[in-house]
Design a protein around this motif. Structure first.
Motif, PDB file in Angstrom:
ATOM      1  N   LEU D 437       0.837  -1.205   0.000  1.00  0.00           N
ATOM      2  CA  LEU D 437       0.000   0.000   0.000  1.00  0.00           C
ATOM      3  C   LEU D 437       0.873   1.256   0.000  1.00  0.00           C
ATOM      4  CD1 LEU D 437      -2.997  -0.938   2.307  1.00  0.00           C
ATOM      5  CD2 LEU D 437      -2.843  -0.820  -0.176  1.00  0.00           C
ATOM      6  N   THR D 438       2.015   1.187   0.662  1.00  0.00           N
ATOM      7  CA  THR D 438       2.938   2.347   0.590  1.00  0.00           C
ATOM      8  C   THR D 438       3.309   2.605  -0.860  1.00  0.00           C
ATOM      9  OG1 THR D 438       3.854   1.348   2.590  1.00  0.00           O
ATOM     10  CG2 THR D 438       4.982   3.282   1.717  1.00  0.00           C
ATOM     11  N   TYR D 440       1.622   1.705  -3.496  1.00  0.00           N
ATOM     12  CA  TYR D 440       0.446   2.181  -4.247  1.00  0.00           C
ATOM     13  C   TYR D 440       0.208   3.663  -3.973  1.00  0.00           C
ATOM     14  CZ  TYR D 440      -4.029   2.096  -6.613  1.00  0.00           C
ATOM     15  OH  TYR D 440      -5.050   2.345  -7.503  1.00  0.00           O
ATOM     16  N   GLN D 441       0.375   4.020  -2.684  1.00  0.00           N
ATOM     17  CA  GLN D 441       0.075   5.421  -2.337  1.00  0.00           C
ATOM     18  C   GLN D 441       1.093   6.354  -2.986  1.00  0.00           C
ATOM     19  OE1 GLN D 441      -0.260   6.219   1.837  1.00  0.00           O
ATOM     20  NE2 GLN D 441       0.296   8.360   1.524  1.00  0.00           N
ATOM     21  N   LYS D 442       2.375   5.945  -2.963  1.00  0.00           N
ATOM     22  CA  LYS D 442       3.404   6.844  -3.538  1.00  0.00           C
ATOM     23  C   LYS D 442       3.131   7.055  -5.024  1.00  0.00           C
ATOM     24  CE  LYS D 442       7.411   6.051  -0.499  1.00  0.00           C
ATOM     25  NZ  LYS D 442       8.576   5.160  -0.313  1.00  0.00           N
ATOM     26  N   PHE D 445      -1.649   8.040  -5.163  1.00  0.00           N
ATOM     27  CA  PHE D 445      -2.329   9.089  -4.383  1.00  0.00           C
ATOM     28  C   PHE D 445      -1.428  10.303  -4.240  1.00  0.00           C
ATOM     29  CE2 PHE D 445      -4.884   5.502  -2.208  1.00  0.00           C
ATOM     30  CZ  PHE D 445      -5.758   5.516  -3.265  1.00  0.00           C
ATOM     31  N   GLY D 446      -1.914  11.265  -3.466  1.00  0.00           N
ATOM     32  CA  GLY D 446      -1.133  12.492  -3.280  1.00  0.00           C
ATOM     33  C   GLY D 446      -1.351  13.431  -4.466  1.00  0.00           C
TER      34      GLY D 446
END
Lengths: 748, 232, 99, 546
Positions: D437-438, D440-442, D445-446
């Motif tokens: 998930l880290t 995926y988020q990097k 998302f953001g």
């Protein structure tokens, strides 16, 4: 499986929302808002209808025999583990289905208004439907793995919905934090599943319950002296703590407020967070077998209730206060089920769903009005500006404080009384009940205080907002206020459904208690006067809380509030910073883990394995190459000489007669028989063997035979020498063997 | 492990030495003795001369002695061949080379790496001793088989050479051809050698540039630019 | 004449050849040593040919002589090449293979 | 010829056909490549069709004499264990070749690439089906060479280093394996007088303890480097980072499974005593691998390295499942192999696509891509969740079965404290969520602030790419929701393997130092073995449903 469980396609209930979600994900982007809303609402509405139909018309007939069951197909079956994708509705899961579908439907309508001008409108409803589907799977799951599917599914949906506005990193972080903390809980849940399977050989709830009630295996000590039931209960409770935000895994819920408010209302107030309580109630048969596990559940619940309430005092964000209030109320529910008062625990879950969803939706409409900001310091005097929201908030506020007649009063009181009256803990743990009770009472006082603080700061006194926001504070559109009112009615009158039997001496009045009896066992019978006593005590506490809040915050920050804040600035700041628990976790767990992993990566992976092992081997080969090169002096003659030496060595070894490495000697008394043949095979070229037994240099026996006998005259040390000569090559080999003819007898 | 005590030809020291040397007394024996001693002496001289010319001359003498010995073994064709080819052709070659590189040597034996080489010689001696152990019979050998009169003559050896052993004959002729070509190539002068190599390189480079078969293989650099245009 | 006389002679010749090959510095003498060794072989070949009354030995000796010729030719050519490059035919200085 | 021979030789035929086409027509090469792999996939569906789940032995056997004198037969056969691995291979190949990023960004020599991939497929399918140790070794090497070229020619910057490292690691192991095969060959000859490389015959050979241990170590090393088991895994991240997308997908999707398949097919049944002795060591390494791999993935900043380390972690589960030798655990292990093939294959396809769009694999260069390429983000999310092991997707079933199988391993299990190991391995469930998930988020998302991400070149998936990810997601969903057909077909073979193992163990225990002899194997294939012996995990059998 009870023989007569009637089959009813329960699968429709979770299937409809999933279908809705799939349709919206695939096609939602191109449709108009109305179409998206209709599909989403129809999906959850349809599922609600099926649930109501199943619960009210079909279930009562078969409630005793274990409720309705629907097997879709065998999911996994290998060896002695076989898990069906099956759904089951009994009183408990039926009640929760009603809550989920009914409140879900209301929130769908509400979010139509709330999310009106949000670009990702279809994605939101897709996720909402996906969530409802997963929650229904969790609740209707017939066996633990199916429940686990729903369990993780709701975790995923909360991740997606919290991080819905993903373009701000904090939202995404909050989503990730929620998922990972849930995942830690799921780790405990998984271990619980394995333990259950190992202890009972099955994973289906009905079988587990029948096994637990009949079985003694569960109480047998399994590990560290504690019984199987205890370990199953504890690990499952870790899962519940993760999902229902109890100490120590509650940190994700306050951050989850980063998501849109309807999400907070549906997921983080009414449905998902109650999954833990539902699971404990579902496994009541196992928990009852282990008072110790129940004690843990009750104590943690009560502690969380008080702890969260205290944090709630100093929060300045509207939704954060409600978030901590949820954590605290969940603590109440766990205290309820923890004291084997399952019915009242579920009852509080039922009432809490209504008034907490109501409170959150009020928060939503107020933040909507205040153009998005949730800071209560800027609010005030909204009573007149948003009358309807104020009315609903008032009802829900009184309900949560436990003011008599309102729903919160009955359910909270049932738990508190139950805590004092429970006999489940037997003698050595008897102190647990009263301690839980006292903690709950303090928590109730705290609840009354922070909720009243919230009420007075938001609705009473002058509006502290700046002129520009004040200018367009307006009441929310009817599409939002409608669901609010319905929830207010639920919050107000919901309590009458489960009036505790002991209160008015008519146990049959407790409709809820009776319906749940088949699912979670009989209602805890609390003696009439203790019921009355605690009813009075909790009412008084509620009023004190409200009064205190009024003195502090009536119509804005009053003198006592400023004085208190001035007197203990450090403490107030500490409470506002949530006792810095997040920072603690960060420092104790997350950062060290990252550092450890980085160090591990650099040391073990790169250096230890890559450089040393792999590099080492390469370097070794290189060194070997370099060393052997030194022998190549480049002088042709030396090569020829080496060649000659090699040939000579070859000739030397080739011509040696083959001789066994050791002589085989059998000693009997003083006569010795020696065999010098090589592993029993006769010598190929007729070698001549010369045996010299008495070591005087002259062989006693010479001949072509490879074995010989000799009788010594006295015992003691002797050396036998054998010389083997090869006639053709005129070469010889000698073997010598020392033997000790001690009188003690044979020595090989 | 068995310790080693190989005693070769134990029978030499035995009482029967006298009857081993008996045949030498006959006339034929004397001839053999003279020739053998001559051959040995000459070869020792050959190996120990500092001046290469005298070494070559003593080697030629050895070959003549050997030719004589071949004759006693009734290998007449070979005796003639020995004289003709060895003494005649090969030694003449040696003399040519000696004339080119005629340089007195300062020391007979270089001391670099002498231990290994001495060990090599002793290894040779040991092997010979083991083989001698077999070759020398315990007691006097019986009379040699009678030979047909055409034994060893050119006709019979030629007949066997061209009928049964034709293949080795052809093979050795090929070997000689290779040796000739080798000899010529090796002894060409260095300067001509390097010129030939440079010319060859030039020819290859030209052919490569002209062909332009596939741009991609020319060099890495161009590939990355080719990749940038890669598909979408 | 008994065969082993000839054999002893060929062994001696072979030994002399070997010492020449292994010990002498001068490449020429080494080549001569090799010639000696080949001739020792020839002698043994013919000795047994005589002892067994079979002319196969003669054919073989013939081939050995041819071989010796070829070997000498190439050896001397190398020697000349060596001499031209290094101006010496002492084997202990010709150790280019070291590098 | 049998259908099995068809699916082994079809790709080779395709490779030959591609050779004939001149170099320029790259479209034709791709067409042939794709066509052949699709036809092979259809052929493998036939196999699935007439595979009889009731039989535990080998089916659809093709047995042609290859070298009479040495006793080498071109002997192919399929059973419950190898069936699904073959299906995984024939499924992944067309999906990989369908994806335009298969060849990586340096779009050169398409013909050789297609030939290499087809030869690779032939090698893999052949190795899975081979029932003759010699043929198995031939295909094992045949598989290695194309992968060396794929990494070496079409790879990234340090491709030569990576490909050489990959080849040396694998070769050392496989040479030892060859020695062990020849040793068995000799022992078989000594015991029975006839020469044969046949798997069934050699597997009935019971060696005394010491040679058995050495053979197990030889085979084990070959398979451990392939899995890769903990200390021998450093080639994997390098090979993956440098390999082109197509290479990575096949390397992770199928080739890693040869290690675990090898253990299950060769190391365990042939050397029961050694397995019993070595099980604690291998299991310990597997569990270390699980946690270590997850931790390493957590700190990576390169997407491909992260996925590579996650493979180390996932395959550690498989080894744990195999070593438990329980019916549930082994079937879970087989299922995890398939699920890992799908989920990691998808991850690599996704990362390959991102690399193709942005020419970087560093996670920090990304950010906020969801807004730019929403469809791909959704697909990638499903794949990431499959890899995390979300129930309802393919990753969960395998892990769940392995963990519950290991947790309930019987008292006589091969290693001590199975419960503790299961709990430690289950912690990887949390770590998996963290690092994936880290990542995926990097990436998604953001805020979309990095200008390079706004570049129009970063297009959403279109045309063929949608089909590629579509197939992968459908496979993940189906395998997550309806795993039963897969489990049912591998049940009998696994049961036979386990009961065979137990019999051999009992026999070895009864006469410990018997010299090498043939073990009479009644349950070999003929009669379907008894009801699935749950010797695996007796547990305390509760009142199963009446």
């Amino acid at each position: 499986m009870n023989a007569s469980e009637t089959l009813f396609n329960l699968r429709l209930i979770p299937l409809l929302p999933f279908l809705g979600a799939a349709v919206l994900i695939l096609f939602g982007r191109r449709w108009k808002r109305e179409a998206v809303l209709t599909v989403a609402a129809a999906a959850i509405g349809g599922s609600a209808l099926v649930a109501f139909d199943a619960f009210f018309t079909r279930l009562p007939a078969v409630a005793e025999e274990g409720g309705l069951r629907d097997v879709v197909w065998t999911w996994m079956s290998t060896g002695n583990l076989s898990v069906d994708l099956a759904f089951r509705m009994d009183a408990l899961s039926g009640l929760l289905c009603l809550i989920i579908t009914f409140i879900g439907f209301l929130i769908h309508l509400y979010s139509a208004g709330y999310m009106e001008h949000d670009p990702d409108y279809p994605r939101f409803f897709a996720y909402l439907n996906l969530f409802c589907g997963s929650m229904l799977v969790l609740v209707l799951g017939d066996s633990m793995p199916v429940m686990f599917v729903g369990w993780e599914g709701v975790g995923l949906c909360s991740y997606l919905l919290i991080g819905f506005w993903y373009h701000e990193t904090p939202n995404a972080d909050a989503g990730k934090k929620a998922f990972i903390t849930n995942r830690i809980g799921d780790f405990g849940f998984l271990i619980g599943i394995f333990l259950t399977f190992q202890a009972t050989g099955t994973l289906r709830f009905s079988e587990i319950t029948s096994f637990a009630t009949a079985g003694s295996v569960l109480t047998a000590p399994a590990w560290l002296g504690m019984s199987n039931a205890f370990w199953i209960g504890t690990f499952l409770f870790i899962g519940a703590a993760g999902k229902s935000a109890q100490i120590p895994l509650y940190v994700w819920l306050p951050d989850a407020m980063a998501g849109p408010t309807p999400v907070s209302a549906l997921i983080h107030a009414a449905t998902m967070v109650t999954a833990g309580v539902y699971m404990v109630a579902r496994m009541h048969a196992v928990y009852v077998l282990s008072p110790a596990a129940l004690a843990i559940v009750a104590l943690v619940g009560a502690a969380t209730a008080l702890f969260a309430a205290v944090i709630g005092f100093a929060q300045n964000d509207f939704k954060k206060v409600l978030a901590y209030s949820t954590v605290s109320q969940l603590g109440f529910m766990f205290a309820g089920v923890g004291t084997a008062n399952f019915a009242s625990g579920v009852f509080h879950l039922y009432t809490h769903a209504f008034f907490k969803a109501g409170l959150f939706l009020c928060a939503g409409s107020i933040m909507h009005a205040m153009s998005g900001s949730g800071d209560i310091r800027k609010m005030g005097g909204l009573r007149k500006l948003t009358p309807w929201t104020h009315g609903v908030f008032l009802v829900c506020w009184l309900a949560i404080c436990g003011v008599p007649v309102f729903s919160g009063f009955f359910s909270k009181d049932a738990i508190v009384a139950g805590a004092f009256a429970t006999g489940i803990f037997g003698d050595d743990l008897s102190w647990v009940g009263p301690t839980v009770g006292v903690l709950l009472l303090l928590a109730a006082l705290g609840t009354a205080f922070y909720m009243s603080r919230l009420y007075f700061l938001v609705f009473s006194g002058p509006t502290r907002a700046d002129a520009q926001t004040q200018h367009h504070i307006h009441e929310s559109p009817p599409s939002m206020v409608g669901p609010l009112v319905v929830l207010a009615v639920g919050a107000g009158l919901g309590g009458l459904v489960g009036v505790p039997g002991g209160l008015f001496g008519h146990p049959e009045w407790n409709l809820l208690g009776h319906t749940l009896e088949t699912a979670v066992g009989p209602e805890l019978d609390v003696p009439h006067n203790t019921e009355l006593l605690f009813m009075a005590v909790s009412t008084v506490l509620a009023l004190i809380g409200i009064g205190l809040a009024y003195t502090f915050y009536g119509g804005g920050y009053r003198a006592p509030a400023q004085k208190f804040a001035a007197a203990f600035p450090g403490f107030v700041q500490l409470v506002r910073d949530k006792f810095r628990v997040d920072e603690l976790y960060g420092a104790v767990i997350i950062r060290p883990l990252r550092k450890f992993a980085l160090a591990l990566f650099r040391v073990v992976d790169r250096v230890l394995i890559d450089q040393i092992l792999v590099g080492g081997v390469a370097a070794l080969v290189d060194v070997l190459g370099r060393v052997s090169r030194a022998f190549q002096a480049g002088d042709a003659q030396r090569y020829m000489a080496a060649f000659a030496i090699g040939a000579a060595a070859l000739v030397f070894f080739a011509t040696r007669p083959t001789v066994p490495s050791t002589l085989k000697v059998e000693v009997s008394g003083t006569t010795v028989s020696v065999d010098a043949s090589r592993a029993g095979r006769a010598s190929p070229r007729g070698l001549t063997y010369a045996f010299d037994f008495d070591d005087d240099g002259r062989p006693e026996v010479v001949g072509l035979k490879s074995d010989a006998r000799y009788t010594y005259d006295q015992a003691g040390e002797h050396t036998i020498r054998v010389t083997v000569t090869d006639p053709r090559w005129h070469t010889q080999s000698k073997i010598k063997r020392k033997i000790d003819l001690s009188a003690a007898g044979e020595r090989k | 492990m068995a310790d080693v005590a190989g005693t070769p030809g134990g029978n030499l020291g035995g009482a029967n030495v006298s009857d081993l040397l008996a045949p030498l007394a006959s006339g034929e024996g004397v001839v053999f003795l003279i020739l053998a001693l001559g051959v040995v002496a000459m070869s020792v001289v050959c190996m120990t001369r500092r001046n290469p010319v005298s070494a070559v001359m003593s080697l030629v003498a050895t070959f003549f002695g050997l030719a004589g010995l071949y004759a006693t073994l009734s290998a007449h064709f070979l005796a003639v061949l020995q004289v003709l080819v060895y003494a005649g052709a090969i030694m003449v070659l040696f003399i040519f080379v000696v004339m080119i590189v005629n340089r007195e040597e300062s020391t007979l034996v270089s001391l670099r790496g002498i231990p290994t080489r001495l060990l090599g010689v002793f290894a040779g001696v040991y092997m010979i001793r083991v083989f001698a152990g077999i070759a020398i019979p315990a007691q006097a050998p019986g009379p040699l088989p009678a030979l047909s009169d055409s034994f060893g003559t050119v006709a019979s050896v030629g007949d066997m050479l061209f009928r049964q052993d034709l293949f080795p004959f052809e093979a050795i002729s090929l070997l000689l051809l290779v040796a000739i070509v080798g000899g010529v190539v090796v002894s060409r002068s260095a300067r001509k050698e390097s010129d030939a190599v440079i010319a060859a390189d030039k020819r290859i480079a030209i052919s490569h540039l002209s062909s332009h078969d596939s741009p991609a293989e020319l060099s890495e650099v161009e590939e990355t630019s080719a990749a940038a245009g890669g598909h979408h | 004449m008994p065969t082993f006389y000839y054999l002893i002679l060929s062994f001696v010749l072979f030994l002399i050849g070997t010492t020449g090959v292994l010990l002498r510095r001068n490449a020429l003498v080494v080549l001569m040593g090799i010639e000696l060794q080949l001739n020792a072989g020839n002698l043994a070949m013919l000795t047994y040919s005589r002892a067994l009354g079979d002319e196969k030995g003669h054919v073989f000796a013939f081939l050995i002589i041819a071989l010796a010729a070829a070997e000498a030719a190439v050896g001397l050519a190398i020697l000349v090449g060596l001499f031209r490059n290094r101006q010496t035919i002492n084997l202990d200085e010709a150790n280019l293979m070291k590098r | 010829m049998g259908i099995l021979a068809w699916i082994t030789l079809l790709p080779l035929a395709g490779a030959l056909l591609t050779m004939l086409v001149p170099r320029e027509e790259e479209a034709i090469h791709r067409g042939i490549g794709l066509g052949t792999t699709i036809v092979t996939f259809l052929a493998s569906l036939f196999i699935l069709g007439d595979f009889d789940p009731a039989k535990s032995g080998f089916q659809l056997e093709v047995d042609k004499v290859w070298v009479e004198s040495l006793g080498i037969h071109f002997h192919l056969g399929i059973d419950g264990i190898s069936l699904w691995l073959v299906m995984l291979t024939t499924f992944l190949m067309p999906v990989t070749l369908l994806s335009p990023q298969a060849i990586g960004t340096r779009n050169i020599r398409v013909r050789e690439f297609v030939i290499a991939m087809l030869a690779l497929e032939a090698g893999m399918v052949g190795a899975f089906l081979a029932l003759d140790l010699f043929v198995f070794y031939v295909f094992w090497e045949l598989m290695l060479i194309p992968m060396y070229f794929i990494i070496g020619i079409w790879g990234g910057e340090r491709r030569l280093y990576a490909s050489i490292k990959f080849v040396i690691y694998t070769l050392i192991g496989s040479l030892l394996m060859l020695v062990a095969i020849l040793y068995l060959y000799a022992q078989y000859h000594a015991a029975t007088g006839t020469f044969s490389f046949d798997y069934v015959a050699l597997s009935r050979l019971t060696l005394p303890y010491d040679p058995q241990l050495l053979c197990f170590l030889a085979f084990g090393l070959a398979f451990a480097t392939k899995i890769p088991l903990f200390p021998l895994h450093t080639w994997l991240p390098d090979a993956h980072v440098e390999a082109p997308t197509g290479g990575s997908v096949i390397l992770a999707g199928v080739m890693l499974k040869f290690g675990t398949y090898g253990f299950l097919r060769f190391a365990l049944p042939m050397f029961p005593l050694a397995t019993q002795a070595m099980a604690p060591v291998v299991t310990a390494l597997a569990v270390i691998g699980i946690v270590f791999g997850a931790l390493m993935a957590y700190v990576q900043n390169d997407a491909k390295k992260l996925v590579a380390y996650s493979s180390v972690s996932h395959l550690g589960f498989v080894v744990l499942g195999i070593m438990t030798l329980g019916q549930v655990a082994v079937q879970g292990a087989i299922y995890q192999m398939l699920a890992h093939g799908i989920s990691t294959g998808g991850l690599f396809l996704g990362v390959g696509l991102l690399y193709d769009r942005r020419h970087t694999r560093k996670l920090d260069d990304f950010g906020g891509l969801w807004k730019k390429i929403p469809i791909f983000s959704a697909c990638f999310l499903v794949i990431v969740l499959a890899s995390v092991g979300l129930p309802g997707l393919c990753g969960f079933v395998g892990e769940f079965l392995i963990l519950i199988g290991t947790f309930n391993a019987p008292a006589g299990a091969l290693f001590s404290s199975p419960k503790l190991l299961a709990i430690i391995s289950a912690s990887a469930v949390i770590l998996a969520a963290m690092y994936l998930l880290t990542m995926y988020q990097k990436i998604f998302f953001g805020p979309l602030d990095n200008p390079a991400n706004k570049d129009p070149h970063v297009r959403d998936i279109h045309g063929r790419e949608r089909w590629v990810f579509g197939f992968v997601i459908v496979a993940a969903l189906v395998m997550g929701i309806y795993p039963q057909p897969i489990l049912a077909r591998s049940e009998k073979s696994v049961a036979a393997l386990i009961s065979g193992f137990q019999e051999r163990l009992a026999d070895a225990a009864s006469n410990p130092d018997a010299p090498a002899h043939l073990f009479p194997n009644p349950s070999a294939g003929a009669a379907p073995s008894a009801a699935p012996a749950n010797a695996g995990n007796s547990g305390k059998p509760g009142p199963t449903a009446p």
